[in-house]
Design a protein around this motif. Structure first.
Motif, PDB file in Angstrom:
ATOM      1  N   ARG A 656       0.764  -1.179   0.029  1.00 26.45           N
ATOM      2  CA  ARG A 656       0.090   0.121  -0.041  1.00 26.45           C
ATOM      3  C   ARG A 656       0.863   1.264   0.084  1.00 26.45           C
ATOM      4  NH1 ARG A 656      -4.195  -2.119   4.615  1.00 26.45           N
ATOM      5  NH2 ARG A 656      -5.482  -3.247   3.092  1.00 26.45           N
ATOM      6  N   ALA A 657       1.686   1.202   0.900  1.00 23.15           N
ATOM      7  CA  ALA A 657       2.878   2.465   0.831  1.00 23.15           C
ATOM      8  C   ALA A 657       3.618   2.581  -0.598  1.00 23.15           C
ATOM      9  CB  ALA A 657       3.815   2.080   2.072  1.00 23.15           C
ATOM     10  N   ARG A 658       3.850   1.446  -1.102  1.00 20.21           N
ATOM     11  CA  ARG A 658       4.376   1.370  -2.393  1.00 20.21           C
ATOM     12  C   ARG A 658       3.337   2.133  -3.601  1.00 20.21           C
ATOM     13  NH1 ARG A 658       6.146  -3.598  -6.478  1.00 20.21           N
ATOM     14  NH2 ARG A 658       6.997  -2.437  -7.930  1.00 20.21           N
ATOM     15  N   GLY A 659       2.184   2.026  -3.399  1.00 18.50           N
ATOM     16  CA  GLY A 659       1.170   2.577  -4.284  1.00 18.50           C
ATOM     17  C   GLY A 659       1.095   3.852  -4.092  1.00 18.50           C
ATOM     18  N   VAL A 660       1.242   4.310  -2.719  1.00 19.53           N
ATOM     19  CA  VAL A 660       1.183   5.949  -2.416  1.00 19.53           C
ATOM     20  C   VAL A 660       2.454   6.433  -2.825  1.00 19.53           C
ATOM     21  CG1 VAL A 660       1.241   7.517  -0.396  1.00 19.53           C
ATOM     22  CG2 VAL A 660      -0.432   5.649  -0.677  1.00 19.53           C
ATOM     23  N   ARG A 661       3.655   5.781  -2.573  1.00 18.97           N
ATOM     24  CA  ARG A 661       4.716   6.351  -3.248  1.00 18.97           C
ATOM     25  C   ARG A 661       4.838   6.595  -4.675  1.00 18.97           C
ATOM     26  NH1 ARG A 661       9.566   4.412  -5.424  1.00 18.97           N
ATOM     27  NH2 ARG A 661       8.933   2.083  -4.928  1.00 18.97           N
ATOM     28  N   ALA A 686      -9.724  12.064  -9.883  1.00 20.37           N
ATOM     29  CA  ALA A 686     -10.051  11.116 -11.129  1.00 20.37           C
ATOM     30  C   ALA A 686      -9.481   9.783 -10.392  1.00 20.37           C
ATOM     31  CB  ALA A 686      -9.545  11.609 -12.327  1.00 20.37           C
ATOM     32  N   ARG A 687      -8.356   9.616 -10.252  1.00 15.57           N
ATOM     33  CA  ARG A 687      -7.648   8.546  -9.935  1.00 15.57           C
ATOM     34  C   ARG A 687      -8.258   7.789  -8.519  1.00 15.57           C
ATOM     35  NH1 ARG A 687      -3.228   6.516 -12.385  1.00 15.57           N
ATOM     36  NH2 ARG A 687      -2.344   7.620 -14.081  1.00 15.57           N
ATOM     37  N   THR A 706      -7.552  -6.844  -5.170  1.00 15.80           N
ATOM     38  CA  THR A 706      -5.952  -7.155  -5.553  1.00 15.80           C
ATOM     39  C   THR A 706      -5.282  -5.822  -5.604  1.00 15.80           C
ATOM     40  OG1 THR A 706      -6.163  -6.857  -8.042  1.00 15.80           O
ATOM     41  CG2 THR A 706      -6.731  -8.867  -7.014  1.00 15.80           C
ATOM     42  N   TYR A 707      -4.025  -5.977  -5.526  1.00 19.25           N
ATOM     43  CA  TYR A 707      -3.104  -4.714  -5.552  1.00 19.25           C
ATOM     44  C   TYR A 707      -3.380  -3.951  -6.853  1.00 19.25           C
ATOM     45  CZ  TYR A 707       1.123  -1.837  -6.275  1.00 19.25           C
ATOM     46  OH  TYR A 707       1.849  -0.997  -6.377  1.00 19.25           O
ATOM     47  N   GLN A 708      -3.600  -4.673  -7.982  1.00 15.35           N
ATOM     48  CA  GLN A 708      -3.927  -3.709  -8.965  1.00 15.35           C
ATOM     49  C   GLN A 708      -5.094  -3.188  -9.111  1.00 15.35           C
ATOM     50  OE1 GLN A 708      -1.880  -3.166 -11.642  1.00 15.35           O
ATOM     51  NE2 GLN A 708      -0.181  -4.560 -10.774  1.00 15.35           N
ATOM     52  N   ASP A 709      -6.278  -3.557  -8.507  1.00 18.20           N
ATOM     53  CA  ASP A 709      -7.564  -3.071  -8.116  1.00 18.20           C
ATOM     54  C   ASP A 709      -7.363  -1.676  -7.478  1.00 18.20           C
ATOM     55  OD1 ASP A 709      -8.959  -4.978  -9.544  1.00 18.20           O
ATOM     56  OD2 ASP A 709      -9.059  -6.069  -7.561  1.00 18.20           O
ATOM     57  N   SER A 710      -6.594  -1.587  -6.282  1.00 19.09           N
ATOM     58  CA  SER A 710      -6.450  -0.468  -5.423  1.00 19.09           C
ATOM     59  C   SER A 710      -5.252   0.404  -5.853  1.00 19.09           C
ATOM     60  CB  SER A 710      -6.126  -0.887  -4.181  1.00 19.09           C
ATOM     61  OG  SER A 710      -5.284  -1.440  -3.893  1.00 19.09           O
ATOM     62  N   LEU A 711      -4.411   0.196  -6.983  1.00 24.50           N
ATOM     63  CA  LEU A 711      -3.567   0.947  -7.233  1.00 24.50           C
ATOM     64  C   LEU A 711      -3.797   2.333  -7.586  1.00 24.50           C
ATOM     65  CD1 LEU A 711      -0.360   1.284  -7.825  1.00 24.50           C
ATOM     66  CD2 LEU A 711      -0.481   0.218 -10.145  1.00 24.50           C
ATOM     67  N   TRP A 712      -4.815   2.653  -8.374  1.00 23.42           N
ATOM     68  CA  TRP A 712      -5.262   3.839  -8.889  1.00 23.42           C
ATOM     69  C   TRP A 712      -5.663   4.653  -7.588  1.00 23.42           C
ATOM     70  CZ3 TRP A 712      -8.526   3.211 -13.854  1.00 23.42           C
ATOM     71  CH2 TRP A 712      -7.853   2.848 -14.965  1.00 23.42           C
ATOM     72  N   LEU A 713      -6.159   4.099  -6.731  1.00 15.09           N
ATOM     73  CA  LEU A 713      -6.710   4.657  -5.215  1.00 15.09           C
ATOM     74  C   LEU A 713      -5.483   5.308  -4.531  1.00 15.09           C
ATOM     75  CD1 LEU A 713      -9.596   3.820  -3.403  1.00 15.09           C
ATOM     76  CD2 LEU A 713      -7.458   4.451  -2.090  1.00 15.09           C
ATOM     77  N   GLU A 715      -2.536   5.584  -5.694  1.00 16.34           N
ATOM     78  CA  GLU A 715      -1.693   6.606  -6.533  1.00 16.34           C
ATOM     79  C   GLU A 715      -2.449   8.142  -6.333  1.00 16.34           C
ATOM     80  OE1 GLU A 715       0.834   4.229 -10.297  1.00 16.34           O
ATOM     81  OE2 GLU A 715      -1.310   5.220 -10.366  1.00 16.34           O
ATOM     82  N   GLY A 716      -3.548   8.045  -6.579  1.00 19.33           N
ATOM     83  CA  GLY A 716      -4.506   9.298  -6.116  1.00 19.33           C
ATOM     84  C   GLY A 716      -4.074   9.931  -4.875  1.00 19.33           C
ATOM     85  N   VAL A 717      -4.217   9.124  -3.780  1.00 18.57           N
ATOM     86  CA  VAL A 717      -3.806   9.494  -2.528  1.00 18.57           C
ATOM     87  C   VAL A 717      -2.408  10.062  -2.593  1.00 18.57           C
ATOM     88  CG1 VAL A 717      -3.490   8.902  -0.167  1.00 18.57           C
ATOM     89  CG2 VAL A 717      -5.592   8.052  -1.448  1.00 18.57           C
ATOM     90  N   GLY A 718      -1.432   9.251  -2.944  1.00 23.35           N
ATOM     91  CA  GLY A 718      -0.262   9.916  -3.009  1.00 23.35           C
ATOM     92  C   GLY A 718       0.171  11.311  -3.854  1.00 23.35           C
TER      93      GLY A 718
END
Length: 733
Positions: A656-661, A686-687, A706-713, A715-718
């Motif tokens: 999760r931290a990786r997605g935010v980064r 939008a993300r 999955t990780y891919q499902d939540s990745l956009w979310l 990234e948007g938070v990041g």
């Protein structure tokens, strides 16, 4: 070949004004060398001639009439009312952005109205892909919505703000009238161009004129029966002429629309008024042959109609038939270019206000005054058969100013200017013929930092390569103490070891590039925690030789630690996606990639951006610049390396931290590209919205997220964190 992605609510095989415009423009774009993908709902059976009910959208792209790819979405059929259409368009638009993002990456996205939600989907697709956005405005929105009473309460104000915001943020807004282009410029939209509606004259016949006696007139109206057309005044005019009995005027109304039931009720049993269903092709021309004059009608009390031109105008001008025009502003100016058009002299109701005594919902103010003028006009035309002549003047004007093939070429020119002339921007290295790689000038580059045991495993796997000969090795140690030198000297004595004490991964990678000899032919990047399969290097070089590509990437297989939770693999937290060997449209990474060395040794010499030293993302940023300069990328499925995943990284929290980064890095790239904080925040929202929707959909279906499902979310938070100054440097020391 440049690639365009068109988002539209109506397309072939439907028969609507937006469909007719864009089907012909698409043909012109294809002729001009554009590769076009159209994202659109399944055909509406109510608008599709000679078709049954709309079926399920095809699972793969279908070929359109001009060779374009048509990507279908499910369509929700709701009542043909203002709110029904808006709701249907809103549902379709929610599906458009994900479908557009799953399609091939375009060079530009075009979103067209009158379905307003479509431009929101277009904005999301363009911004998430990082490509220019063109908004094609067929109507004067949001002015038209405000005048039609759509702006009601917070939701209406929000929609108006969104439309205006997208117009201002778009890289180009294309309008169909000069007047609306000026209005947009006054509102702060900086990039506006005009490409009018038009018609393909090859499909418009020149019609003959019937001989008629004085006292008789046939009037035909073909088009939408909505609030904008003020057809109630036309009906009242014909009823008045019929009641007077001085001349015979017969009115045919051909088409459909939200006001048709009301108009039929208003016409009552008047024998002089006929209603016909929508028709297409030869049936349209039969109605036109029947008529003595063809009617163009728009409300004149809505200010936005001063810069609105009905799309049917150009087709009627091309026919050569007499036209009766109850319009104002730019439409009246265009129609006056033909010498057989009667324009109502006092058609403008500048001071009109809704009068409840002679108007109902959907009626034009001062309906009685307008009806009186029309009745007088119809009577005068009926008295004199010579007043409705056939003329070629309108067709000549259309050929010069509104022939769709010519308009399509103009549109193609605007798009080419927007995305840039690739012939001028492509680096000469991208156009050079690439020969086989010289093994004597092949270098493997590894950057390391205090992981000597893992580095030793990597070097051992490199020594075991089944290859024609041993490549050169270059190791850059980013440890201030230089602790890897002994390991490198022991396992690979002839290797070139470079010490870069200045911290930062980009600084270390640039030290490797600076140490490359000028005659290097290719460089391969690996990470120090990987192991290469025995045939890895030979597969990379073989693919590069066969393809002539500038970069060749291979898969990185992650090995989970013992005792790692099952969901770490099952939910895709660690698993990387593989591709078949062939051209690759994604950006490479430095964990397994071969690059032609002249990108680093020639002029200009590309380098990693050291602003990404501690955030990561330096490799995708560099390869993005290489691809923008024309570098071609391939994937080699056989060039496999492995990496061991540390236990601390095989957790939900770390991923999760990786997605935010990743969102932090994306925001940093956007800032470097000159994007404003508002624009970055908009993309972040939008993300978050699309990511949250994908997560919610998985949960509603009872599926694991999955990780891919939540990745956009994530990234948007990041990205939001980066804009608000809360981003952190993942690799800071």
């Amino acid at each position: 070949m440049r690639r365009l992605q068109l988002l539209t609510h109506s397309y072939w095989p439907e028969s609507t004004p937006p469909q007719r415009r864009w089907q012909r423009l698409t043909a012109s774009l294809v002729e001009e060398g554009w590769d076009v993908d159209v994202v659109t709902p399944s055909p509406d059976p109510r608008l599709t001639p000679d078709r049954g009910p709309a079926g399920e959208p095809p699972r793969s792209a279908a070929s359109g009439p001009a060779g374009e790819r048509v990507l279908r979405l499910p369509r929700v059929l709701l009542p043909n009312s203002r709110m029904g259409r808006f709701a249907s368009d809103a549902v379709a638009s929610l599906l458009m952005a994900p479908r557009a993002l799953m399609a091939r990456r375009p060079d530009v996205v075009v979103a067209t109205v009158p379905a307003l939600p479509v431009i929101c989907a277009g904005w999301a697709a363009a911004r998430l892909r990082g490509v220019p956005l063109v908004v094609d405005m067929r109507d004067a929105w949001p002015e038209l919505a405000r005048e039609a009473g759509v702006r009601a309460g917070p939701a209406g104000r929000l929609m108006e703000a969104v439309v205006t915001g997208v117009q201002r943020d778009a890289d180009l807004v294309v309008t169909v009238t000069q007047g609306f282009a000026r209005r947009l410029a006054e509102r702060g939209v900086e990039r506006v161009a005009t490409v009018s509606n038009g018609v393909d004259l090859d499909g418009v016949p020149s019609l003959e004129h019937r001989e008629r006696e004085p006292g008789s007139l046939r009037v035909a109206y073909l088009g939408n029966h909505g609030e904008s057309q003020a057809l109630e005044s036309v009906i009242d005019a014909v009823r008045a002429v019929h009641a007077a009995g001085e001349v015979t005027v017969t009115l045919r109304l051909i088409g459909s629309g939200t006001q048709k039931p009301r108009l039929q009720e208003r016409a009552g049993d008047c024998p002089a008024i006929e209603f016909h269903d929508p028709c297409h092709g030869e049936a349209v021309w039969e109605h036109c042959r029947w008529a003595d004059t063809l009617l163009v009608s728009l409300r004149t009390d809505w200010a936005s109609f001063a810069w609105t031109v009905p799309s049917k105008t150009f087709e009627l001008l091309g026919l050569g038939k007499h036209i009766t025009a109850a319009v104002t502003g730019e439409a009246a100016e265009i129609l006056r270019q033909a010498d057989n058009v009667t324009v109502l002299d006092d058609a403008v109701d500048d001071d009109a206000v809704l009068d409840g005594a002679d108007a109902d919902a959907g009626s034009c103010p001062r309906t009685a005054d307008r009806a009186d003028r029309l009745a007088a006009t119809f009577t005068d035309l009926a008295r004199d058969p010579a007043s409705t002549p056939i003329s070629r003047s309108g067709r000549r004007w259309v050929a010069q100013h509104a022939d769709l093939p010519g308009l399509g070429r103009r549109y193609a020119g605007l798009l080419a200017d927007l995305v840039g002339d690739t012939a001028e921007t492509v680096d000469p290295r991208a156009r050079s013929a690439r020969g086989p790689i010289d093994w004597d000038r092949l270098w493997i580059c590894v950057c390391t930092y205090r992981r000597n045991d893992l580095l030793a495993e990597l070097l051992t796997s490199l020594q075991a390569q089944r290859a024609p000969q041993r490549p050169h090795l270059l190791v850059v140690d980013n440890d201030p103490d230089g602790g890897s030198e002994e390991t490198v000297r022991r396992l690979w004595p002839e290797a070139r070891w470079v010490h870069q004490p200045r911290p930062g991964i980009a600084a270390a990678r640039n030290a490797a590039l600076d140490a490359l000899p000028d005659d290097a032919d290719a460089v391969v990047f690996l990470d120090d925690d990987e192991r290469a399969h025995p045939d890895w290097l030979a597969a990379l070089v073989r693919t590069a030789d066969r393809s002539g590509a500038d970069t060749v990437s291979g898969p990185v297989r992650s090995v989970l630690p013992a005792g790692a939770p099952a969901e770490a693999a099952g939910e895709g937290f660690i698993r990387r996606i593989d591709f078949p060997t062939g051209p690759w449209r994604y950006r490479p990474a430095t964990n397994n990639v071969l690059v032609r060395a002249d990108w680093f040794t020639g002029e200009p010499a590309f380098r990693f951006d050291e602003d990404f030293n501690f955030s990561g993302g330096e490799d995708s940023e560099l390869f993005g610049r290489l691809q923008a300069a024309g570098a071609t990328s391939w994937w080699c499925a056989e060039a496999v390396v492995e990496e061991d995943v540390p236990p601390e990284r095989a957790t939900r929290e770390w991923m999760r931290a990786r997605g935010v980064r990743a969102g932090h890095v994306r925001a940093k790239k956007a800032v470097k590209a000159g994007k404003s904080a508002a624009r970055i925040t908009g993309e972040a929202v939008a993300r978050i919205g699309l990511g949250a929707g994908r997560v919610a959909l998985r949960r509603l279906r009872g599926q694991s997220v999955t990780y891919q499902d939540s990745l956009w979310l994530r990234e948007g938070v990041g990205m939001v964190q980066a804009v608000t100054g809360r981003a952190r440097e993942e690799y800071a020391r």
